[in-house]
Design a protein around this motif. Structure first.
Motif, PDB file in Angstrom:
ATOM      1  N   THR A  50      44.043  30.780  36.806  1.00 40.43           N
ATOM      2  CA  THR A  50      42.826  31.143  37.531  1.00 40.43           C
ATOM      3  C   THR A  50      43.132  32.166  38.621  1.00 40.43           C
ATOM      4  O   THR A  50      42.405  33.144  38.797  1.00 40.43           O
ATOM      5  CB  THR A  50      42.186  29.886  38.135  1.00 40.43           C
ATOM      6  OG1 THR A  50      41.792  29.010  37.076  1.00 40.43           O
ATOM      7  CG2 THR A  50      40.975  30.225  38.986  1.00 40.43           C
ATOM      8  N   ALA A  53      43.602  35.519  37.093  1.00 38.38           N
ATOM      9  CA  ALA A  53      42.318  36.128  36.712  1.00 38.38           C
ATOM     10  C   ALA A  53      41.618  36.722  37.927  1.00 38.38           C
ATOM     11  O   ALA A  53      40.981  37.784  37.836  1.00 38.38           O
ATOM     12  CB  ALA A  53      41.434  35.097  36.022  1.00 38.38           C
ATOM     13  N   ILE A  54      41.703  36.050  39.072  1.00 38.23           N
ATOM     14  CA  ILE A  54      41.127  36.585  40.305  1.00 38.23           C
ATOM     15  C   ILE A  54      41.827  37.883  40.701  1.00 38.23           C
ATOM     16  O   ILE A  54      41.187  38.871  41.083  1.00 38.23           O
ATOM     17  CB  ILE A  54      41.218  35.544  41.443  1.00 38.23           C
ATOM     18  CG1 ILE A  54      40.243  34.391  41.199  1.00 38.23           C
ATOM     19  CG2 ILE A  54      40.954  36.205  42.792  1.00 38.23           C
ATOM     20  CD1 ILE A  54      38.783  34.717  41.428  1.00 38.23           C
ATOM     21  N   LEU A  57      40.584  40.725  38.676  1.00 37.20           N
ATOM     22  CA  LEU A  57      39.295  41.232  39.153  1.00 37.20           C
ATOM     23  C   LEU A  57      39.479  42.101  40.388  1.00 37.20           C
ATOM     24  O   LEU A  57      38.772  43.101  40.571  1.00 37.20           O
ATOM     25  CB  LEU A  57      38.355  40.061  39.460  1.00 37.20           C
ATOM     26  CG  LEU A  57      37.844  39.283  38.252  1.00 37.20           C
ATOM     27  CD1 LEU A  57      37.056  38.052  38.693  1.00 37.20           C
ATOM     28  CD2 LEU A  57      36.974  40.172  37.359  1.00 37.20           C
ATOM     29  N   ILE A 159      34.618  33.730  39.207  1.00 40.77           N
ATOM     30  CA  ILE A 159      34.975  34.446  37.980  1.00 40.77           C
ATOM     31  C   ILE A 159      33.772  34.530  37.048  1.00 40.77           C
ATOM     32  O   ILE A 159      33.468  35.593  36.493  1.00 40.77           O
ATOM     33  CB  ILE A 159      36.161  33.753  37.285  1.00 40.77           C
ATOM     34  CG1 ILE A 159      37.444  33.947  38.111  1.00 40.77           C
ATOM     35  CG2 ILE A 159      36.357  34.287  35.863  1.00 40.77           C
ATOM     36  CD1 ILE A 159      38.612  33.123  37.633  1.00 40.77           C
ATOM     37  N   THR A 163      31.921  38.089  36.063  1.00 42.22           N
ATOM     38  CA  THR A 163      32.115  38.563  34.684  1.00 42.22           C
ATOM     39  C   THR A 163      30.929  38.261  33.781  1.00 42.22           C
ATOM     40  O   THR A 163      30.771  38.902  32.739  1.00 42.22           O
ATOM     41  CB  THR A 163      33.371  37.925  34.058  1.00 42.22           C
ATOM     42  OG1 THR A 163      33.167  36.503  33.929  1.00 42.22           O
ATOM     43  CG2 THR A 163      34.602  38.205  34.915  1.00 42.22           C
ATOM     44  N   HIS A 167      34.535  30.834  32.362  1.00 43.74           N
ATOM     45  CA  HIS A 167      35.880  30.965  32.909  1.00 43.74           C
ATOM     46  C   HIS A 167      36.940  30.914  31.815  1.00 43.74           C
ATOM     47  O   HIS A 167      37.864  31.727  31.775  1.00 43.74           O
ATOM     48  CB  HIS A 167      36.120  29.851  33.934  1.00 43.74           C
ATOM     49  CG  HIS A 167      37.546  29.659  34.317  1.00 43.74           C
ATOM     50  ND1 HIS A 167      38.373  28.761  33.682  1.00 43.74           N
ATOM     51  CD2 HIS A 167      38.312  30.261  35.248  1.00 43.74           C
ATOM     52  CE1 HIS A 167      39.579  28.826  34.216  1.00 43.74           C
ATOM     53  NE2 HIS A 167      39.568  29.709  35.174  1.00 43.74           N
ATOM     54  N   VAL A 170      37.331  34.119  29.847  1.00 40.33           N
ATOM     55  CA  VAL A 170      38.060  35.149  30.592  1.00 40.33           C
ATOM     56  C   VAL A 170      39.563  34.901  30.507  1.00 40.33           C
ATOM     57  O   VAL A 170      40.339  35.820  30.234  1.00 40.33           O
ATOM     58  CB  VAL A 170      37.587  35.173  32.061  1.00 40.33           C
ATOM     59  CG1 VAL A 170      38.437  36.145  32.882  1.00 40.33           C
ATOM     60  CG2 VAL A 170      36.112  35.569  32.143  1.00 40.33           C
TER      61      VAL A 170
END
Length: 295
Positions: A50, A53-54, A57, A159, A163, A167, A170
């Motif tokens: 997670t 993924a942040i 971004l 997220i 997006t 989640h 992603v």
């Protein structure tokens, strides 16, 4: 030491798996062995995915780590000490929000260890669940470490908000697939279709062994990935290579460094406490035999 039924291990050196083996059982009832292919719920290791993924971004300019949470989630109104909680605080467990025990309660209900259940299943449930959490704050944002599954649930909300995708979609598209993690799953159907799955057990305080069911749900930014040591080794190799593996770049080197940077001691200053510090989804032990241990 922990009365585990089974365990699978892999060692990496020079960017390759040099040794891997399963020990014990993946199912006590069926006397099935643990192997290197056995998939296990990896629990809070999921938080590092997670966090990655942040950071992706952030690299894409969709957010900054200093953004207040309410900038992306207008319904979020918790401000410990009157200060906004920022994304960096959620990533490092320094939001000032106390842990609310959601995961422990759900696990207890699934194992039969407790009778109550928590209706916290989707990201749409999070705003209602957090109502009243203002009274549970333990300090201003950035002041102290307080491990929080709920903070990572909020990162999952961010997220999805940015997006427009679930989640887990992603994570699958941006991390699993580029890294070739073919046996990393979130969904019950995928796990049940696999032929080498670890059974789950919980030991009570009295030593009784309970069968534990995995809480497959949409709400999985804090815990939810099921995979094996072979796929996790690909994930580790990505970090060892500065965010890239086999020609696929998942993170920029600067993002990898940001995740691994020691930001807050996990012992909160307690004497003889943990020597670990928390970064973004990863732990840092800066005095590990004259080296630095990342985990």
């Amino acid at each position: 030491q922990f009365n585990s039924a089974g365990v699978s291990l892999a060692l990496i050196a020079d960017d390759q798996i040099i040794w891997a083996r399963g020990f014990g059982l993946r199912s006590i009832e069926q006397s099935l062995p643990a192997t290197t292919r056995t998939i296990y719920p990896v629990a809070s290791v999921s938080k590092s995915f997670t966090a990655a993924a942040i950071l992706q971004l952030a690299e894409a300019g969709k957010l900054t780590l200093d953004d207040p949470v309410e900038q992306h989630l207008p319904w979020f109104t918790i401000k410990p000490g009157g200060e906004s909680i920022r994304i960096t605080h959620l990533l490092s467990h320094t939001s000032g929000m106390a842990a609310l025990g959601s995961s422990e309660r759900i696990a207890g209900a699934l194992s039969g260890a407790r009778n109550d259940f928590l209706p916290l299943v989707t990201y749409a449930d999070v705003p209602q669940f957090l109502k009243g959490a203002e009274s549970w704050t333990v300090g201003r944002p950035g002041e102290r470490y307080m491990y929080s599954n709920e903070g990572y649930m909020l990162l999952g909300c961010i997220i999805q908000q940015i997006t427009g995708q679930p989640h887990e979609t992603v994570i699958r598209d941006q991390i699993f697939h580029p890294l070739g993690m073919a046996n990393a799953y979130y969904n019950r159907a995928d796990v049940e279709a696999y032929d080498d799955v670890a059974s789950l057990y919980q030991l009570t305080a009295e030593g009784k062994r309970l069968a534990l069911r995995s809480p497959y749900r949409e709400l999985n930014a804090h815990s939810g990935i099921v995979t094996n040591v072979l796929d996790l080794s690909r994930y580790v190799r990505m970090y060892l290579r500065g965010g890239e593996l086999d020609g696929a770049r998942v993170l920029q080197p600067e993002s990898v460094a940001a995740m691994q940077t020691a930001r807050v001691p996990t012992s909160n200053g307690a004497e003889n406490g943990s020597r670990f510090h928390y970064g973004y989804g990863l732990l840092n032990m800066p005095d590990f035999f004259d080296d630095t241990l990342i985990g």
